[in-house]
Structures are given as structure tokens and as C-alpha cells.
Design an enzyme around this catalytic site. Sequence first.
Site, short mmCIF file in Angstrom:
data_model
loop_
_atom_site.label_atom_id
_atom_site.label_comp_id
_atom_site.label_asym_id
_atom_site.label_seq_id
_atom_site.Cartn_x
_atom_site.Cartn_y
_atom_site.Cartn_z
N ARG A 24 0.83 -1.22 0.00
CA ARG A 24 0.00 0.00 0.00
C ARG A 24 0.86 1.27 0.00
O ARG A 24 0.54 2.26 0.67
CB ARG A 24 -0.94 0.03 1.21
CG ARG A 24 -1.99 -1.07 1.27
CD ARG A 24 -3.06 -0.85 0.20
NE ARG A 24 -4.20 -1.72 0.39
CZ ARG A 24 -4.26 -3.00 -0.01
NH1 ARG A 24 -3.22 -3.55 -0.64
NH2 ARG A 24 -5.33 -3.71 0.19
N SER B 1 -10.54 -0.25 2.68
CA SER B 1 -9.87 -0.36 3.98
C SER B 1 -9.42 1.02 4.43
O SER B 1 -8.71 1.70 3.70
CB SER B 1 -8.62 -1.23 3.86
OG SER B 1 -8.95 -2.52 3.45
N GLU C 194 -5.11 4.59 5.65
CA GLU C 194 -4.74 4.23 4.28
C GLU C 194 -5.12 5.33 3.27
O GLU C 194 -4.27 5.76 2.49
CB GLU C 194 -5.35 2.87 3.92
CG GLU C 194 -4.50 2.08 2.95
CD GLU C 194 -4.55 2.67 1.56
OE1 GLU C 194 -3.49 3.04 1.04
OE2 GLU C 194 -5.66 2.79 1.01
N1 EPU Z 1 -11.34 -10.07 10.38
C1 EPU Z 1 -11.96 -9.82 11.59
N2 EPU Z 1 -13.01 -8.93 11.61
C2 EPU Z 1 -13.45 -8.31 10.49
C3 EPU Z 1 -12.84 -8.61 9.25
C4 EPU Z 1 -11.76 -9.49 9.22
O1 EPU Z 1 -11.60 -10.35 12.64
O2 EPU Z 1 -14.38 -7.50 10.60
C5 EPU Z 1 -10.20 -10.99 10.35
C6 EPU Z 1 -10.43 -12.12 9.35
O3 EPU Z 1 -11.07 -13.20 9.96
C7 EPU Z 1 -9.03 -12.47 8.92
C8 EPU Z 1 -8.30 -11.16 9.03
O4 EPU Z 1 -9.08 -10.30 9.85
O5 EPU Z 1 -8.45 -13.38 9.84
C9 EPU Z 1 -8.02 -10.53 7.66
O6 EPU Z 1 -9.26 -10.28 7.01
P1 EPU Z 1 -9.44 -10.30 5.40
O7 EPU Z 1 -8.91 -11.56 4.86
O8 EPU Z 1 -10.86 -9.94 5.12
O9 EPU Z 1 -8.48 -9.19 4.85
P2 EPU Z 1 -7.96 -7.81 5.42
O10 EPU Z 1 -6.55 -7.98 5.86
O11 EPU Z 1 -8.90 -7.24 6.43
C10 EPU Z 1 -6.94 -7.00 3.16
C11 EPU Z 1 -6.92 -5.75 2.34
C12 EPU Z 1 -8.20 -5.63 1.52
C13 EPU Z 1 -8.26 -6.83 0.58
C14 EPU Z 1 -8.25 -8.11 1.43
C15 EPU Z 1 -8.17 -9.34 0.58
C16 EPU Z 1 -5.59 -4.12 3.54
C17 EPU Z 1 -5.57 -2.85 4.35
N3 EPU Z 1 -6.79 -4.57 3.20
O12 EPU Z 1 -7.99 -6.89 4.10
O13 EPU Z 1 -8.06 -4.46 0.71
O14 EPU Z 1 -9.41 -6.79 -0.23
O15 EPU Z 1 -7.09 -8.13 2.31
O16 EPU Z 1 -6.88 -9.46 0.04
O17 EPU Z 1 -4.54 -4.65 3.22
C18 EPU Z 1 -8.57 -2.12 0.50
O18 EPU Z 1 -7.37 -1.90 0.59
O19 EPU Z 1 -9.40 -1.20 0.34
C19 EPU Z 1 -9.07 -3.50 0.65
C20 EPU Z 1 -10.37 -3.77 0.73
#
Ligand code: EPU
Length: 348
Positions: free
Chosen positions: A168, A241, A336
Site C-alpha cells: 500500500r 480499507s 490508508e
Molecule cells: N477479520 C476480523 N473482523 C473483520 C474482518 C476481518 O476479525 O471484521 C479478520 C479475518 O477473519 C481475517 C483477518 O481479519 O483473519 C483478515 O481479514 P481479510 O482476509 O478480510 O483481509 P484484510 O486484511 O482485512 C486485506 C486488504 C483488503 C483486501 C483483502 C483481501 C488491507 C488494508 N486490506 O484486508 O483491501 O481486499 O485483504 O486481500 O490490506 C482495500 O485496501 O481497500 C481493501 C479492501
Amino acid sequence: MNKPAEIRENVSLRTLNSLAIDASARWYADVNSDDQLAALLAFADREGLETLILGGGSNLVFAGDFDGLVLHMALTGRRWEQVEGDSAVLALGAGENWHDAVLYAAAAGYRGIENLALIPGTAGAAPVQNIGAYGVELRDSLVSVTVLDRDTGDWQVLANEDCDFAYRDSLFKHQPGRYVIVELRLRLSRSQPLALGYADLRDYFEAQKTDELTPLDVAQAVMAVRRRKLPDPQQMPNAGSFFKNPVVSLAQWEALKADNPDMPGYPGRETAKLAAAWLIDQCGWKGFRDERVGVHNRQALVLINHSGGSGADVLALADRIQRDVDARFGVQLEREPGVIPARKASGA
Ligand code: EPU
């Protein structure tokens, strides 16, 4: 001032930012060609106007009205270059819709960006935050970007290595306002392996034989997964995000994990990446809302403008979340989206 005819005055930006913040631009123009861009920037320099290059407006927060010249990048165009064997370079004008470009490449059988389906915004904005999802980042396929360097006035082609890409992050975030991206080039291929390692994708395809999948199948899987978890900005205004996933030392990760055995995280050799969504969720913010703004009820990383919230409302909520996560876990969340500060009218 003797301004170019395409410049309009006092234009609402509400439909031009995905958080639907009702800020306005003192001056505004759509940019449809390189020459027009250069002329408008020269005009802004002569008049001492601040400028803001706006793509899809899906990764920024207007803290107030913008008292300068907003240039909305509408430069379009898709072109296949260097088609050789299985590999090809796709050139995209900065104003092309990113998701449409993903589907266009995937439908042509080319692999490389299908995991980045449904990311809102324009192609020209994609390198700024090095968009990434489901195990793939833009930097994995980006060859180069064509930019206008405002410091020197020169047109330049910056190769991937020049762009300082990281999670990012990029050169364009380090030197905001210096480079205006007008085109990017992506190397795609018909035969490279599909990236199916991310848990959500593995679950989606379950027992399905993955060696027969096309890039379009993967794009459609990503779209289904995203639609389950992430709100559509048209219905629930948001900027994706709102925080980066924080990176901490291995020592801090181990200490946190000892206190919170369920905490997800991705330890590497020297540091560990934490899941910001989980930290926010644990602090009880998921699904929170006041009259105007809130936190999405399926993904705690996404802040929503429910009803006429201002940039200040969104930023105040982000601040409360950051303070809670810091107090509970000792982890500092970094915002972000870019924040466009309110600009005061100068003098006249
Ligand atoms: N989780 C929670 N609570 C929530 C959501 C998620 O506990 O409300 C936990 C999930 O269970 C999982 C972990 O957090 O263990 C990670 O969640 P997820 O796989 O949904 O991905 P993320 O790390 O929250 C990142 C990116 C997203 C991207 C997804 C998929 C960043 C800041 N965000 O989210 O990017 O779509 O991975 O690759 O890196 C964006 O940048 O706008 C965006 C949506």
C-alpha cells in the site's frame, strides 16, 4: 484571471468521491488529453493555485472544501503492446476504470490482474497505493508508468523499480503532487499460474479442479467474495480499507499472540503483519454507527458514510478507533486513504 474555458467554478465533489463527502472545488476541470493537462497545470502555476489530481476518488477523504483547481483525470484508452507468444503488455490511460480493465484483460485470456477485480477507482490511481488483494499486488505486473513531473515539467517513463513499491505504498505517496500519472503498462500472460493461495479463494473453489480455471473464473470468484464482505460504495459510501494492516516486530507479535491466542497474523522473517480488521473488531467497533458515519458490519476495516457525514466526522471516528486499538493492543494503526486538508481562501 484569464482562465481556460473548460474550468468551472464551485463544483460539488460529492459524486466524485466514494465516501460521498459533500466538499466543493473552487475550480474544476475534466482532463481529456496530455496537452490539456499540461496547459491546465501551467495555468495553475501562473495563478498560484493549489491543484489536486482526482481519479475515481475512492481512496481519499476531503477534510473540507478545496480552494484550488481539481483536475479530474478522464484520459482513456486501452492498447495492446508487444504481443509476443503468451505474453503481452496492456497500456491503460489513467482515467480508465480499473475494474473494467481487469475484466477486459481476463476476458481476453490474459492473467496477472484478475485477483484485483472490483477494486474501485481508476487505473491511474492504482500505482499510488499499489493496490492489492487476494495475494496479488499491482507491482507484480506493472512494467512502467508515464508521468508528468511537475518539478521539472518533463514527461517521464518510470519503470517498476523506480516506483518504490511496497505494501500500500509507492513513490507517489512519498512525493505527493509531484508526479501526474497519465498512463500505465502491465505485463500479462496467458500461461502464468493463477494466484489461488488466498484462503477465501481456496474456499470458494473448494473441490473444483483448478487447472481448468480461466482468469475470468478467478475474477468472478474475487467479485463474489468481495461482494460478500465489502460494501458497494454506490449503496454505502466508503473508501475501502481505512487502515493498513500494521507491521510489528516479531517480539511484539509473540507477546500479542501470547495474550490473544486467536489473533490472526502473518509472521515473516523479521516482522509480522497483523490484521487491522481483527484488532478493530476486538475493540467492539464492527457495526458501530452514529447518525452520520459508522463501521461496516461485515468488515471492520471499512468506515461508512451513512448519512451526510463530513470528512471531519469520518476522521473523528477513525481517530477514536486508532486510540482504542492503541490503548488495548499497543498497536498504532496507520490511515490508508489520503486526506485532502481543507484549504482556506487566500486574500482576495
Ligand atoms: N477479520 C476480523 N473482523 C473483520 C474482518 C476481518 O476479525 O471484521 C479478520 C479475518 O477473519 C481475517 C483477518 O481479519 O483473519 C483478515 O481479514 P481479510 O482476509 O478480510 O483481509 P484484510 O486484511 O482485512 C486485506 C486488504 C483488503 C483486501 C483483502 C483481501 C488491507 C488494508 N486490506 O484486508 O483491501 O481486499 O485483504 O486481500 O490490506 C482495500 O485496501 O481497500 C481493501 C479492501
